[in-house]
Motif scaffolding. Sequence first.
Motif, PDB file in Angstrom:
ATOM      1  N   LEU A  90      49.406  -6.395   8.260  1.00  0.00           N
ATOM      2  CA  LEU A  90      48.258  -5.514   8.048  1.00  0.00           C
ATOM      3  C   LEU A  90      47.055  -6.178   7.394  1.00  0.00           C
ATOM      4  CD1 LEU A  90      49.984  -2.198   6.870  1.00  0.00           C
ATOM      5  CD2 LEU A  90      49.258  -2.851   9.175  1.00  0.00           C
ATOM      6  N   TYR A  91      47.282  -7.167   6.546  1.00  0.00           N
ATOM      7  CA  TYR A  91      46.180  -7.677   5.736  1.00  0.00           C
ATOM      8  C   TYR A  91      45.786  -9.124   6.002  1.00  0.00           C
ATOM      9  CZ  TYR A  91      47.465  -3.516   3.042  1.00  0.00           C
ATOM     10  OH  TYR A  91      47.771  -2.234   2.658  1.00  0.00           O
ATOM     11  N   GLU A  92      46.697  -9.942   6.446  1.00  0.00           N
ATOM     12  CA  GLU A  92      46.386 -11.365   6.571  1.00  0.00           C
ATOM     13  C   GLU A  92      45.797 -11.655   7.948  1.00  0.00           C
ATOM     14  OE1 GLU A  92      49.417 -14.064   5.030  1.00  0.00           O
ATOM     15  OE2 GLU A  92      50.274 -12.381   3.910  1.00  0.00           O
ATOM     16  N   ARG A  93      44.489 -11.547   8.022  1.00  0.00           N
ATOM     17  CA  ARG A  93      43.750 -11.758   9.269  1.00  0.00           C
ATOM     18  C   ARG A  93      42.331 -12.164   8.921  1.00  0.00           C
ATOM     19  NH1 ARG A  93      43.946  -5.414  11.107  1.00  0.00           N
ATOM     20  NH2 ARG A  93      46.183  -5.876  11.003  1.00  0.00           N
ATOM     21  N   GLY A  94      41.605 -12.664   9.940  1.00  0.00           N
ATOM     22  CA  GLY A  94      40.218 -13.050   9.702  1.00  0.00           C
ATOM     23  C   GLY A  94      39.335 -11.837   9.501  1.00  0.00           C
ATOM     24  N   GLN A  99      36.552  -4.655   8.408  1.00  0.00           N
ATOM     25  CA  GLN A  99      36.060  -4.913   9.757  1.00  0.00           C
ATOM     26  C   GLN A  99      36.423  -6.316  10.225  1.00  0.00           C
ATOM     27  OE1 GLN A  99      31.881  -4.120   8.950  1.00  0.00           O
ATOM     28  NE2 GLN A  99      32.049  -2.066   9.819  1.00  0.00           N
ATOM     29  N   ASP A 100      36.378  -6.507  11.554  1.00  0.00           N
ATOM     30  CA  ASP A 100      36.670  -7.821  12.112  1.00  0.00           C
ATOM     31  C   ASP A 100      35.420  -8.698  12.093  1.00  0.00           C
ATOM     32  OD1 ASP A 100      35.039  -7.020  14.235  1.00  0.00           O
ATOM     33  OD2 ASP A 100      36.707  -6.559  15.555  1.00  0.00           O
ATOM     34  N   LEU A 104      33.305  -4.713  13.637  1.00  0.00           N
ATOM     35  CA  LEU A 104      33.963  -3.496  14.109  1.00  0.00           C
ATOM     36  C   LEU A 104      35.128  -3.142  13.198  1.00  0.00           C
ATOM     37  CD1 LEU A 104      34.045  -4.341  17.932  1.00  0.00           C
ATOM     38  CD2 LEU A 104      32.378  -2.907  16.722  1.00  0.00           C
ATOM     39  N   ASP A 105      35.295  -1.849  12.931  1.00  0.00           N
ATOM     40  CA  ASP A 105      36.399  -1.412  12.074  1.00  0.00           C
ATOM     41  C   ASP A 105      37.736  -1.851  12.670  1.00  0.00           C
ATOM     42  OD1 ASP A 105      34.563  -0.219  10.435  1.00  0.00           O
ATOM     43  OD2 ASP A 105      35.040   1.837  11.038  1.00  0.00           O
ATOM     44  N   TRP A 106      38.643  -2.305  11.809  1.00  0.00           N
ATOM     45  CA  TRP A 106      39.983  -2.618  12.275  1.00  0.00           C
ATOM     46  C   TRP A 106      40.607  -1.341  12.845  1.00  0.00           C
ATOM     47  CZ3 TRP A 106      40.829  -7.514  12.807  1.00  0.00           C
ATOM     48  CH2 TRP A 106      40.334  -8.450  11.894  1.00  0.00           C
ATOM     49  N   PRO A 107      41.185  -1.383  14.029  1.00  0.00           N
ATOM     50  CA  PRO A 107      41.734  -0.172  14.644  1.00  0.00           C
ATOM     51  C   PRO A 107      42.915   0.423  13.879  1.00  0.00           C
ATOM     52  CG  PRO A 107      42.290  -2.120  15.939  1.00  0.00           C
ATOM     53  CD  PRO A 107      41.299  -2.555  14.920  1.00  0.00           C
TER      54      PRO A 107
END
Length: 481
Positions: A90-94, A99-100, A104-107
Amino acid sequence: MRVLFATSEVAPLIKTGGLADVSAALPAALHRMGVDVRILLPGYPQVLKALPHLQVAAKISIQSSFPAARLLAGSLPNGILLLVIECSELYERGGGAYQDEHGLDWPDNALRFGLLSKIAALLSCADSPLDWKPDIVHCNDWQTGLTPAYLHFSDGAIPCVMTVHNLAFQGVFPSQTVAELALPAECFQPDGVEFYGSLSFMKAGLYYADHITTVSPSYANEIQTDALGFGLQGLLAYRREVLTGILNGIDTTEWNPATDPNLAHPYDDTDINGKSFNKRELQKRMGLRIDPDLPLFGLVSRFTHQKGVDLVLEIAPQLIAIPAQLVLLGNGDVEMQRTALELSHHYSGQISAYVGFDEALSHLIVAGADIFLMPSRFEPCGLSQMYSQRYGTPPVVHATGGLIDTVLDSNVATLEQGVASGFVFHSMDTSSLLATARRAAMAYHDKKTWRALQHNCMIKDFGWNQSATAYHDIYMHLMRR
């Protein structure tokens, strides 16, 4: 007293706005009062990278759609204890917290912040996986808004405070999200989390919390009206007996012109001459004509409709015709960014814009400008107008929210009383803003009056002690019930 402070961002680890500053400063102030406060925060990559020595405190396994997670324990640089939710899925992303990389909001934001809310509630109930259990859980904005709902339907739950930092952002998701987040079906009704057929995280917090706070007294009144209630004004008016406006403070260590390392020259109220060196440095750095006598207007802001930046851009040619100079720092709306850069190019030497964010430059603008512009259409609290006053830079503000609570308009009466600290306009339009800017520029040329105004600004106490005491009093009241 033990307090769990649940939030989606904390400076300096992860920051998108004022919530991060509050989430760092308020727990620190409570800690200085002797409160055992611990901050609960999602484990974004920025957080995990900044805190490599976190230790596993518990494993979390929740039914429904939630993935498994771990609770990591550590501390902020100031020693405040921190609980970080490690959940790579859920949390470890660019990208950012919400938002990405494309804005854009994370879906899956409902699941991401549903987990934050669920764990905040879990740590506050009888079956907490930790030995430490809080007496109060303090939630912040929609990202933790489901916590009071989860607590309401749990065993051994503790009192909950919900703070609204900006009601415009509400965390609204489709109705099927209720089941996905393991909320009981009976909560999905008007007297619950339902909001025009959808699930609202913010409404959940406002409905189920034991006490609601906002970040300024005026904003607490404004959100009960149609103009700024964003569809929740009826609920807030209904709960007004447990609604309190508490003005935010600022970090007076970071924002101190006498010790600020970002400035060309330190200064304080006893010797404000150093401010002129910062004005010269700002003019030089931003490519403005070096002129100590022209009033220099500064703006540091997100470029959004809420912040009224469009009005500043519209009056910019008339503003510099006063005569004056204008420097702008910020980013956001693409059209506003383009306009700011075009003005900077067309009026080179008079207007300068930096699109982006530069923390050091923001400090220099607050110190080097003569007058600070903050014409927000609405402003729950605002921090920049407090920073500018502390640096002897009287602000021009719209009469709304925390701006009207922290800035007293300069006029004959307030100057005589020694309380004037800026310039306030009431009609949200270009003519009122320009007229007030001209009034500020005229006052600037009256050096005796201007020095008195700067003195009034710089001696004001914008620290966190008074605010932290108000929150402590609310906690104590809830514990005695």
